[in-house]
Design a protein around this motif. Structure first.
Motif, PDB file in Angstrom:
ATOM      1  N   ASP A  29      33.924  38.929  45.758  1.00 10.16           N
ATOM      2  CA  ASP A  29      33.485  40.243  46.248  1.00 10.16           C
ATOM      3  C   ASP A  29      34.333  41.372  45.647  1.00 10.16           C
ATOM      4  O   ASP A  29      34.893  42.205  46.399  1.00 10.16           O
ATOM      5  CB  ASP A  29      33.447  39.992  48.053  1.00 10.16           C
ATOM      6  CG  ASP A  29      32.600  39.114  48.261  1.00 10.16           C
ATOM      7  OD1 ASP A  29      31.417  39.202  48.128  1.00 10.16           O
ATOM      8  OD2 ASP A  29      33.082  38.700  49.497  1.00 10.16           O
ATOM      9  N   THR A  30      34.282  41.228  44.559  1.00 13.10           N
ATOM     10  CA  THR A  30      35.126  42.475  43.643  1.00 13.10           C
ATOM     11  C   THR A  30      34.439  43.747  43.608  1.00 13.10           C
ATOM     12  O   THR A  30      33.346  43.663  43.303  1.00 13.10           O
ATOM     13  CB  THR A  30      35.456  42.043  42.204  1.00 13.10           C
ATOM     14  OG1 THR A  30      36.261  40.557  42.423  1.00 13.10           O
ATOM     15  CG2 THR A  30      36.647  42.839  41.420  1.00 13.10           C
ATOM     16  N   ALA A  32      40.824  36.082  47.902  1.00 13.72           N
ATOM     17  CA  ALA A  32      39.790  35.720  48.693  1.00 13.72           C
ATOM     18  C   ALA A  32      39.812  34.580  49.507  1.00 13.72           C
ATOM     19  O   ALA A  32      38.972  34.250  50.264  1.00 13.72           O
ATOM     20  CB  ALA A  32      38.643  35.498  47.627  1.00 13.72           C
ATOM     21  N   SER A  36      31.821  38.093  41.428  1.00  9.57           N
ATOM     22  CA  SER A  36      30.690  38.015  42.601  1.00  9.57           C
ATOM     23  C   SER A  36      31.079  37.400  43.613  1.00  9.57           C
ATOM     24  O   SER A  36      31.108  37.650  44.966  1.00  9.57           O
ATOM     25  CB  SER A  36      29.396  37.813  42.074  1.00  9.57           C
ATOM     26  OG  SER A  36      28.407  37.650  43.146  1.00  9.57           O
TER      27      SER A  36
END
Length: 292
Positions: free
Chosen positions: A67-68, A26, A64
């Motif tokens: 953005d999993t 990320a 979260s």
């Protein structure tokens, strides 16, 4: 008796590794993640190294932030819950001096070099008792009983349905010292001879005439795990428990040391033959006759 092969410590390490990978993918720093999670950077770092337990809510919040995808989130939440379960050894935490038993329970393969004593997985009960009483005369009978119970539990790793692969190199000093006296040590040597015939156990003896060798810095064990992505761990033992090593360079060094030692040692076949001979004609008996 079957030992649960799951390890909370190994589970935390796997979870931490996955969380670190997700964070790096990320493109987020520890500082940014800590700020969004409203906690310290050290907490996030401890979670990623597996050095602290983490609750499912924190894992969900972290995933979260990264953005999993939902299926991966549920998989890692399940791993989190599993890593919080207590192993069979937890009830003995008051007498265990390190997390070694935790790692051992999840290992698929253990390679070890032992300088002075028979490894716990291969000890007879009387040898165990003599070893504990000789090494720690301050221990009470109930403390000794607990230690013996732990070692019996650990030994099931060699005989359960999915046994570990154990490869041991023993310095000749291990089979030369009559721990517990003549009878106890003869029985211990017979146990080694029997264990050496197991398909998942390899025993080699490193004779005195080898002289200087790569393992003279001390006893160690290399624990390998079958879980994908789970790195090996080195355990270097000492009187207060031991030291865990897992950096890539440390793993490379100890793998080299073990390979050097086993190449210097007698072959497994020669070692098994010598152990059987020593059970009948121990070295300490020969020494007594020579000095008598």
């Amino acid at each position: 008796m079957t030992t649960n092969r799951k390890s909370p410590t190994v589970g935390r390490r796997r979870l931490g590794t996955e969380l670190r990978k997700r964070r790096e993918t990320a493109g987020l720093s520890l500082e940014i993640v800590a700020e969004r999670l409203e906690c310290s950077q050290s907490k996030v770092s401890r979670i990623e190294t597996g050095s602290t337990a983490v609750n499912p809510r924190d894992v969900r919040d972290l995933l979260s932030i990264y953005d999993t995808p939902a299926p991966v989130v549920e998989e890692l939440i399940a791993l989190c819950r599993e890593s919080r379960e207590k192993g069979w050894w937890h009830q003995y935490s008051s007498v265990l001096t390190s997390a070694y038993v935790d790692f051992e329970s999840a290992a698929s393969k253990i390679r070890m070099y032992e300088q002075l004593v028979v490894p716990g997985l291969l000890q007879t009960e009387e040898y165990m008792r003599a070893l504990v009483q000789g090494g720690r005369p301050d221990f009470r009978d109930d403390e000794i009983a607990v230690k013996l119970r732990i070692r019996r539990e650990r030994q099931s790793l060699l005989s359960q349905d999915d046994p570990i692969d154990l490869w041991v190199v023993l310095d000749e000093a291990v089979v030369s010292r009559p721990v517990g006296g003549d009878k106890v040590m003869r029985e211990q040597l017979k146990r080694l001879a029997v264990a050496a015939k197991l398909p998942n156990v390899t025993i080699q003896l490193l004779p005195f005439e080898t002289g200087a060798h790569a393992g003279m810095d001390g006893t160690f064990a290399i624990l390998d795990f079958s879980e994908q992505g789970e790195s090996s761990v080195i355990f270097a033992e000492n009187a207060t428990g031991g030291l865990f090593l897992e950096r890539r360079e440390e793993l490379r060094t100890y793998n080299l040391i073990f390979n050097y030692i086993r190449e210097k040692a007698l072959s497994p076949e020669e070692s098994a033959e010598l152990i059987e001979e020593l059970a009948e004609e121990p070295l300490w008996k020969s020494r007594l006759r020579a000095t008598g």
